[in-house]
Design a protein around this motif. Structure first.
Motif, PDB file in Angstrom:
ATOM      1  N   GLU A   1       0.813  -1.213   0.000  1.00 33.87           N
ATOM      2  CA  GLU A   1       0.000   0.000   0.000  1.00 33.87           C
ATOM      3  C   GLU A   1       0.849   1.268   0.000  1.00 33.87           C
ATOM      4  N   ALA A   2       2.012   1.209   0.617  1.00 33.04           N
ATOM      5  CA  ALA A   2       2.915   2.361   0.664  1.00 33.04           C
ATOM      6  C   ALA A   2       3.779   2.458  -0.597  1.00 33.04           C
ATOM      7  N   GLN A   3       3.500   1.603  -1.574  1.00 35.70           N
ATOM      8  CA  GLN A   3       4.256   1.582  -2.832  1.00 35.70           C
ATOM      9  C   GLN A   3       5.724   1.210  -2.619  1.00 35.70           C
ATOM     10  N   GLU A   4       6.007   0.504  -1.542  1.00 37.55           N
ATOM     11  CA  GLU A   4       7.361   0.034  -1.265  1.00 37.55           C
ATOM     12  C   GLU A   4       7.568  -1.297  -1.988  1.00 37.55           C
ATOM     13  N   PRO A   5       8.824  -1.659  -2.213  1.00 33.45           N
ATOM     14  CA  PRO A   5       9.079  -2.915  -2.942  1.00 33.45           C
ATOM     15  C   PRO A   5       8.577  -4.141  -2.175  1.00 33.45           C
ATOM     16  N   ILE A   6       7.774  -4.910  -2.849  1.00 37.74           N
ATOM     17  CA  ILE A   6       7.324  -6.216  -2.358  1.00 37.74           C
ATOM     18  C   ILE A   6       6.835  -6.961  -3.610  1.00 37.74           C
ATOM     19  N   ARG A   7       7.215  -8.200  -3.737  1.00 40.59           N
ATOM     20  CA  ARG A   7       6.816  -8.925  -4.945  1.00 40.59           C
ATOM     21  C   ARG A   7       5.353  -9.348  -4.827  1.00 40.59           C
ATOM     22  N   PRO A   8       4.591  -9.158  -5.884  1.00 40.59           N
ATOM     23  CA  PRO A   8       3.193  -9.578  -5.857  1.00 40.59           C
ATOM     24  C   PRO A   8       3.032 -11.057  -5.526  1.00 40.59           C
ATOM     25  N   SER A   9       3.984 -11.875  -5.983  1.00 37.11           N
ATOM     26  CA  SER A   9       3.864 -13.314  -5.734  1.00 37.11           C
ATOM     27  C   SER A   9       4.059 -13.674  -4.258  1.00 37.11           C
ATOM     28  N   PHE A  10       4.533 -12.712  -3.437  1.00 35.70           N
ATOM     29  CA  PHE A  10       4.557 -12.940  -1.986  1.00 35.70           C
ATOM     30  C   PHE A  10       3.155 -13.313  -1.522  1.00 35.70           C
ATOM     31  N   PHE A  11       2.158 -12.592  -2.048  1.00 39.98           N
ATOM     32  CA  PHE A  11       0.772 -12.797  -1.633  1.00 39.98           C
ATOM     33  C   PHE A  11       0.213 -14.106  -2.189  1.00 39.98           C
ATOM     34  N   VAL A  12       0.701 -14.515  -3.352  1.00 31.34           N
ATOM     35  CA  VAL A  12       0.320 -15.818  -3.910  1.00 31.34           C
ATOM     36  C   VAL A  12       0.910 -16.924  -3.030  1.00 31.34           C
ATOM     37  N   ASP A  13       2.156 -16.730  -2.603  1.00 34.75           N
ATOM     38  CA  ASP A  13       2.785 -17.705  -1.704  1.00 34.75           C
ATOM     39  C   ASP A  13       2.055 -17.756  -0.357  1.00 34.75           C
ATOM     40  N   ALA A  14       1.670 -16.593   0.146  1.00 35.49           N
ATOM     41  CA  ALA A  14       0.913 -16.549   1.407  1.00 35.49           C
ATOM     42  C   ALA A  14      -0.424 -17.270   1.240  1.00 35.49           C
ATOM     43  N   ALA A  15      -1.070 -17.083   0.087  1.00 35.41           N
ATOM     44  CA  ALA A  15      -2.331 -17.780  -0.174  1.00 35.41           C
ATOM     45  C   ALA A  15      -2.112 -19.292  -0.226  1.00 35.41           C
ATOM     46  N   ASP A  16      -0.982 -19.720  -0.770  1.00 31.97           N
ATOM     47  CA  ASP A  16      -0.642 -21.144  -0.788  1.00 31.97           C
ATOM     48  C   ASP A  16      -0.547 -21.669   0.646  1.00 31.97           C
ATOM     49  N   PHE A  17       0.141 -20.933   1.506  1.00 31.65           N
ATOM     50  CA  PHE A  17       0.239 -21.323   2.923  1.00 31.65           C
ATOM     51  C   PHE A  17      -1.155 -21.404   3.542  1.00 31.65           C
ATOM     52  N   ILE A  18      -1.950 -20.365   3.321  1.00 41.95           N
ATOM     53  CA  ILE A  18      -3.286 -20.313   3.924  1.00 41.95           C
ATOM     54  C   ILE A  18      -4.132 -21.492   3.450  1.00 41.95           C
TER      55      ILE A  18
END
Length: 184
Positions: free
Chosen positions: A29-46
């Motif tokens: 949200e702060a436009q800082e570097p974070i890979r979008p696939s981080f959230f895909v990986d988190a969804a995999d964990f969830i």
């Protein structure tokens, strides 16, 4: 009751991912570097640890035992927990879908990814608190003492299956990877 101890230990792993996910959402949200696939990986964990391994024990073993002891599943605490599990699944889908769009170049999806991630984090933190402090003690009192051992055995049987497939190890390692990536 040993079954609820296992579930609470898994809650601690899930909470680690929630902290990492919250940090990642703040960065997105702060436009800082974070890979979008981080959230895909988190969804995999969830999907595979929180919803797969963990909820399988709750919904398939503990809640069934509580229901067999007379607690309704269509009203009251079990119904609330099941409804929250469904809400969590919806937030996870929304997060993964938005992250995939963001990863494909739709920068507008960055905000939707962060919003869904934050919604999931808020839901799960409250959900875990309710389970740890209300539902699990209720289970210990609702399920007849003579049935506690069989409930624990059923949870341990699911645990053994997860160990044999490597699911627990894989998703605990993924939790550590997600934490390390955001420094949480």
């Amino acid at each position: 009751m040993k079954a609820t101890e296992i579930l609470m230990q898994e809650h601690r792993v899930i909470e680690r991912v929630l902290a990492a996910l919250e940090t990642a959402a703040n960065r997105a949200e702060a436009q800082e570097p974070i890979r979008p696939s981080f959230f895909v990986d988190a969804a995999d964990f969830i999907r595979n640890f929180a919803d797969g391994c963990h909820h399988q024990k709750e919904e398939g073993v503990l809640f069934k035992a509580m229901e067999a002891a007379g607690m309704p599943s269509d009203d009251g605490p079990i119904a609330v927990m099941l409804s929250e599990h469904e809400q969590g699944r919806a937030f996870t889908r929304a997060m993964a879908d938005a992250a995939a769009k963001w990863d494909a170049g739709d920068d507008e999806a960055r905000r939707a990814t962060a919003t869904a991630a934050r919604a999931y984090v808020a839901l799960l933190r409250e959900h875990i608190l309710k389970e740890d402090s209300v539902l699990f003690p209720m289970a210990a009192h609702t399920i007849p003492h003579g049935k506690h051992a069989s409930v624990s055995e059923d949870v341990e049987r699911v645990e053994r299956t997860e160990a044999e497939t490597g699911a627990h190890r894989k998703y605990r390692e993924l939790a550590a990877t997600l934490e390390a990536e955001v420094g949480s």
